[in-house]
Design an enzyme around this catalytic site. Structure first.
Site, mmCIF file in Angstrom:
data_model
loop_
_atom_site.group_PDB
_atom_site.id
_atom_site.type_symbol
_atom_site.label_atom_id
_atom_site.label_comp_id
_atom_site.label_asym_id
_atom_site.label_seq_id
_atom_site.Cartn_x
_atom_site.Cartn_y
_atom_site.Cartn_z
ATOM 1 N N HIS A 35 -31.356 65.841 4.626
ATOM 2 C CA HIS A 35 -31.886 67.190 5.552
ATOM 3 C C HIS A 35 -33.102 67.143 6.147
ATOM 4 O O HIS A 35 -33.827 66.303 5.972
ATOM 5 C CB HIS A 35 -31.524 68.380 4.786
HETATM 6 P P1 TYD Z 1 -32.071 70.910 -1.608
HETATM 7 O O1 TYD Z 1 -33.271 71.359 -0.931
HETATM 8 O O2 TYD Z 1 -30.728 70.177 -0.861
HETATM 9 O O3 TYD Z 1 -32.291 69.668 -2.569
HETATM 10 P P2 TYD Z 1 -32.563 68.182 -2.111
HETATM 11 O O4 TYD Z 1 -33.280 68.204 -0.958
HETATM 12 O O5 TYD Z 1 -33.699 67.820 -3.422
HETATM 13 O O6 TYD Z 1 -31.743 67.294 -2.402
HETATM 14 O O7 TYD Z 1 -31.581 72.108 -2.834
HETATM 15 C C1 TYD Z 1 -30.475 71.813 -3.464
HETATM 16 C C2 TYD Z 1 -30.082 73.188 -3.903
HETATM 17 O O8 TYD Z 1 -31.216 73.966 -4.532
HETATM 18 C C3 TYD Z 1 -29.620 74.116 -2.862
HETATM 19 O O9 TYD Z 1 -28.574 74.876 -3.210
HETATM 20 C C4 TYD Z 1 -30.864 75.045 -2.556
HETATM 21 C C5 TYD Z 1 -31.440 75.278 -3.856
HETATM 22 N N1 TYD Z 1 -32.979 75.420 -3.835
HETATM 23 C C6 TYD Z 1 -33.404 76.545 -4.302
HETATM 24 O O10 TYD Z 1 -32.777 77.661 -4.706
HETATM 25 N N2 TYD Z 1 -35.024 76.650 -4.184
HETATM 26 C C7 TYD Z 1 -35.638 75.810 -3.702
HETATM 27 O O11 TYD Z 1 -36.852 75.967 -3.932
HETATM 28 C C8 TYD Z 1 -35.115 74.489 -3.456
HETATM 29 C C9 TYD Z 1 -35.683 73.373 -3.093
HETATM 30 C C10 TYD Z 1 -33.571 74.354 -3.519
#
Ligand code: TYD
Length: 138
Positions: free
Chosen positions: A52
Site C-alpha cells: 500500500h
Molecule cells: P497495515 O497497515 O495494512 O499493515 P502492514 O502495512 O504492516 O502490512 O495494517 C494491518 C491492519 O492493522 C489493518 O487492519 C489496519 C490495522 N492497523 C491499526 O488498526 N492501527 C495501526 O496503527 C496500523 C498500522 C494498522
C-alpha cells in the site's frame, strides 16, 4: 513525492561493552514529529507486509531485530533497501508504494508514524495509487 525524498538515515549509537543503545528524538533525528509507534513481530516465514501507499503519512522504519527488504515505488522509479542494522532507519515520504518481504526468523520491524491511524489515508490498490500520482504530476 519522489523516491529521491526517501532515504536511509543513520541514528545515534552509544556503544558500550554492556550492549549498544540507539535513540530517536521526534523531529530531530527523523524529518517529522511522530504521533504513533507500531511494530511487526512473530512474522511467519514467507510473509509479505505493506502492499500500500499513504496519501499524507510519513513513516520511519527501523529493523529492531533481524532483517527484511523494503521495496519502494513512486510510480516511476523503484528501489529495494535491505534493512539489517538497528542504527539505520528508512524514511518513507508520502505517496510511495511499499512492499516488505524476506523477513528473517525473529525479525521485529518498528515504525514511527507522523499521524494517528487513519484508514482513509491508505491507497490499498496499486492502480488507484498510480492514478493519484499521475493526477498530481499533470
Ligand atoms: P497495515 O497497515 O495494512 O499493515 P502492514 O502495512 O504492516 O502490512 O495494517 C494491518 C491492519 O492493522 C489493518 O487492519 C489496519 C490495522 N492497523 C491499526 O488498526 N492501527 C495501526 O496503527 C496500523 C498500522 C494498522
Amino acid at each position: 513525492m519522489a523516491l529521491s525524498d526517501c532515504c536511509l538515515m543513520t541514528l545515534p549509537k552509544i556503544e558500550d561493552s554492556r550492549g549498544n543503545l540507539t535513540f530517536i528524538e521526534s523531529g530531530r533525528h527523523i524529518p517529522f514529529d511522530f504521533k504513533r509507534i507500531y511494530y511487526l513481530y512473530d512474522i511467519p516465514g514467507g510473509a509479505e507486509r505493506g502492499g500500500h501507499a499513504h496519501s499524507a503519512l510519513k513513516q520511519f522504519i527501523v529493523p529492531m531485530s533481524g532483517s527484511f527488504d523494503i521495496f519502494l515505488d513512486d510510480g516511476t522509479d523503484s528501489r529495494s533497501f535491505h534493512m539489517n542494522r538497528s542504527y539505520y532507519g528508512l524514511y518513507i515520504a508520502p505517496r510511495i508504494w511499499r512492499e516488505i518481504r524476506n523477513f528473517s526468523s525473529g525479525a521485529v520491524l518498528l515504525v514511527l508514524a507522523s499521524e494517528f491511524y487513519d484508514e482513509a489515508d491508505y491507497f490499498r490498490s496499486y492502480p488507484a495509487f498510480l492514478e493519484a500520482v499521475k493526477a498530481t504530476q499533470k
